[in-house]
Design a protein around this motif. Structure first.
Motif, PDB file in Angstrom:
ATOM      1  N   GLU A 262       7.782  -6.787   0.749  1.00 46.39           N
ATOM      2  CA  GLU A 262       8.765  -6.389  -0.540  1.00 46.39           C
ATOM      3  C   GLU A 262       9.546  -7.529  -1.240  1.00 46.39           C
TER       4      GLU A 262
ATOM      5  N   GLY B 100       7.865  -2.100  -0.940  1.00 44.98           N
ATOM      6  CA  GLY B 100       8.403  -0.659  -1.258  1.00 44.98           C
ATOM      7  C   GLY B 100       8.735   0.070   0.056  1.00 44.98           C
TER       8      GLY B 100
ATOM      9  N   VAL C   7      12.559   1.143   0.110  1.00 45.44           N
ATOM     10  CA  VAL C   7      12.988   2.288  -0.652  1.00 45.44           C
ATOM     11  C   VAL C   7      12.182   3.690   0.082  1.00 45.44           C
ATOM     12  N   THR C   8      11.227   3.590   0.497  1.00 45.71           N
ATOM     13  CA  THR C   8      10.706   4.555   1.224  1.00 45.71           C
ATOM     14  C   THR C   8      11.223   5.198   2.545  1.00 45.71           C
TER      15      THR C   8
ATOM     16  N   GLU D  35       9.408  10.260  -4.859  1.00 45.14           N
ATOM     17  CA  GLU D  35      10.327   8.873  -4.715  1.00 45.14           C
ATOM     18  C   GLU D  35       9.352   7.894  -4.187  1.00 45.14           C
TER      19      GLU D  35
ATOM     20  N   ALA E 105       8.181   4.180  -5.497  1.00 42.04           N
ATOM     21  CA  ALA E 105       8.373   3.008  -4.883  1.00 42.04           C
ATOM     22  C   ALA E 105       7.046   1.854  -4.576  1.00 42.04           C
TER      23      ALA E 105
END
Length: 423
Positions: free
Chosen positions: A107, A384, A387-388, A416, A420
């Motif tokens: 990320e 991502g 965020v996950t 979501e 992401a």
């Protein structure tokens, strides 16, 4: 199948968050050099006060051996650390050196936040020899060296020995989820302490449950490796155990955070990284021990070795000093003696040889020897992931509190997470 549902409870109190926000405001703007030529580096990590005490000792040792470099430090608990780091990196003010993990390499590597340390290795400012078990490759992404491990660890059941003995259960290799649940239910029905905490929102635990079913949290292509039906089953089973009193209620777990439910005496067991026994043993008088994850088939746990790492900030003004600092922290024998297994089994042979494990450290060393034949390759974690992971924990918290239904929570998570992972 119902599987384990515990893990870390890493939320700070309001006062700690306020402190973190203050540090954020004060920390923006990057590192610099003093008028006398002294270089100042900023170094941040997640963890508790006991980890901070050890790390600050290693920083003092580094400064003594490198009088031209000053290191400013700060830390927060896990979730707040990454919230702060996201803000810092977006604003161009991330710390020069910071603790990292595999979940964030791709990320922040894709966002060009992480310093490629390869040139520093070529310039001999950073050594990559002498690492255990191939860990020198753990921080490589697409040909770039974005992090260097300081410790390696794997998941485990951390449990209260006396409570499991009273339940007549000896956790060991090859035990099953049915055996685990029977023990948890027996402990809870006896009254007082619950058999386990309700931590079905821990991404790493659910990943291992899925791996036992020949699935994974993420596919090799960076997508979710499970279905809505899979997650509904996982969360429904865990929520049912919260409701019937088998697991620690979420509200009570929140009240003792950042302590774990196990260390706070609310639960008799909790799934987490094996090195957490070092911290939790210092927070309770109960005797704690480590056991492999329960299995679906009596054989496969799905476990892998992960690493805590150090990364540099791509926009640091002092890449050479960053490399020297990281090199010192992963190779210096005295650092190994100081840190012990606080961040996992030491990553380099020199540090591992310098440290004589005892107490909880000895338990970690013995545990990793025992489960060495169970360890599998780790599935790469895509951009991502941060965020996950946060969404998985947050939404399960809403479900566990009863403010969101399982069905609503599952739909919200997939919405979501998929966004992401696409971005």
């Amino acid at each position: 199948m119902r599987a384990g549902r515990n893990g870390r409870r890493l939320r700070t109190a309001a006062a700690a968050l306020a402190l973190g926000l203050g540090l954020l405001a004060a920390g923006c703007g990057g590192s610099g050099s003093g008028g006398d030529g002294t270089v100042t580096l900023r170094y941040s990590w997640w963890g508790d006060a006991s980890r901070a005490k050890l790390i600050n000792k290693t920083v003092a040792l580094f400064e003594k051996k490198h009088p031209g470099i000053t290191v400013k430090t700060d830390f927060l608990e896990y979730e707040d650390f990454w919230k702060k780091f996201a803000t810092q990196s977006a604003g161009g003010g991330a710390p020069d050196v910071f603790q990292n993990s595999a979940a964030f390499l791709r990320e922040y590597g894709a966002k060009n936040v992480l310093l490629d340390l390869t040139p520093q290795v070529k310039a001999r400012h950073l050594g990559t020899d002498g690492f255990r078990a191939g860990l020198e490759k753990a921080g490589e992404v697409d040909g770039k060296l974005l992090a260097v491990p300081v410790g390696g660890n794997t998941f485990a059941l951390i449990y209260n020995v006396a409570e499991f003995e009273k339940a007549g259960v000896a956790p060991e290799k090859g035990w099953t989820w049915d055996q685990y649940h029977a023990a948890v239910e027996k402990i809870s029905k006896a009254g007082g302490i619950k058999g386990a905490a309700a931590n079905a929102g821990v991404m790493y635990l659910y990943d291992l449950v899925l791996r036992q079913q020949d699935k994974a949290f993420y596919t090799a292509d960076g997508e979710l490796g499970f279905t809505r039906d899979d997650l509904r089953t996982w969360w429904n089973d865990n929520y049912a155990d919260v409701e019937d009193g088998t697991l620690v209620p979420q509200k009570k777990a929140d009240q003792v955070a950042p302590k774990s439910a196990l260390a706070a005496g609310l639960a008799a067991s909790e799934f987490s990284w094996d090195n957490f026994i070092v911290r939790w043993s210092a927070e309770t008088d109960a005797e704690l021990a480590l056991a492999p994850l329960p299995t679906t088939d009596g054989k496969r746990t799905g476990q892998y070795i992960s690493s805590l790492m150090l990364s540099g900030y791509a926009r640091t003004q002092h890449p050479e000093e960053v490399a020297q600092f990281i090199d010192f922290m992963v190779h210096d024998p005295q650092v190994g003696k100081i840190m012990g297994y606080n961040r996992g089994v030491l990553a380099t042979e020199r540090q591992a040889a310098a440290h004589e494990p005892e107490g909880p450290d000895e338990l970690v060393a013995e545990y990793e020897r025992q489960i060495a034949d169970l360890v599998e390759p780790m599935t790469p974690q895509p951009a991502g992931t941060s965020v996950t992971e946060a969404a998985f924990l947050r939404i399960w918290g809403d479900v566990a509190h009863g403010t969101t239904s399982v069905a609503e929570g599952v739909d919200q998570f997939f919405s979501e997470a998929e966004q992401a992972l696409r971005s």
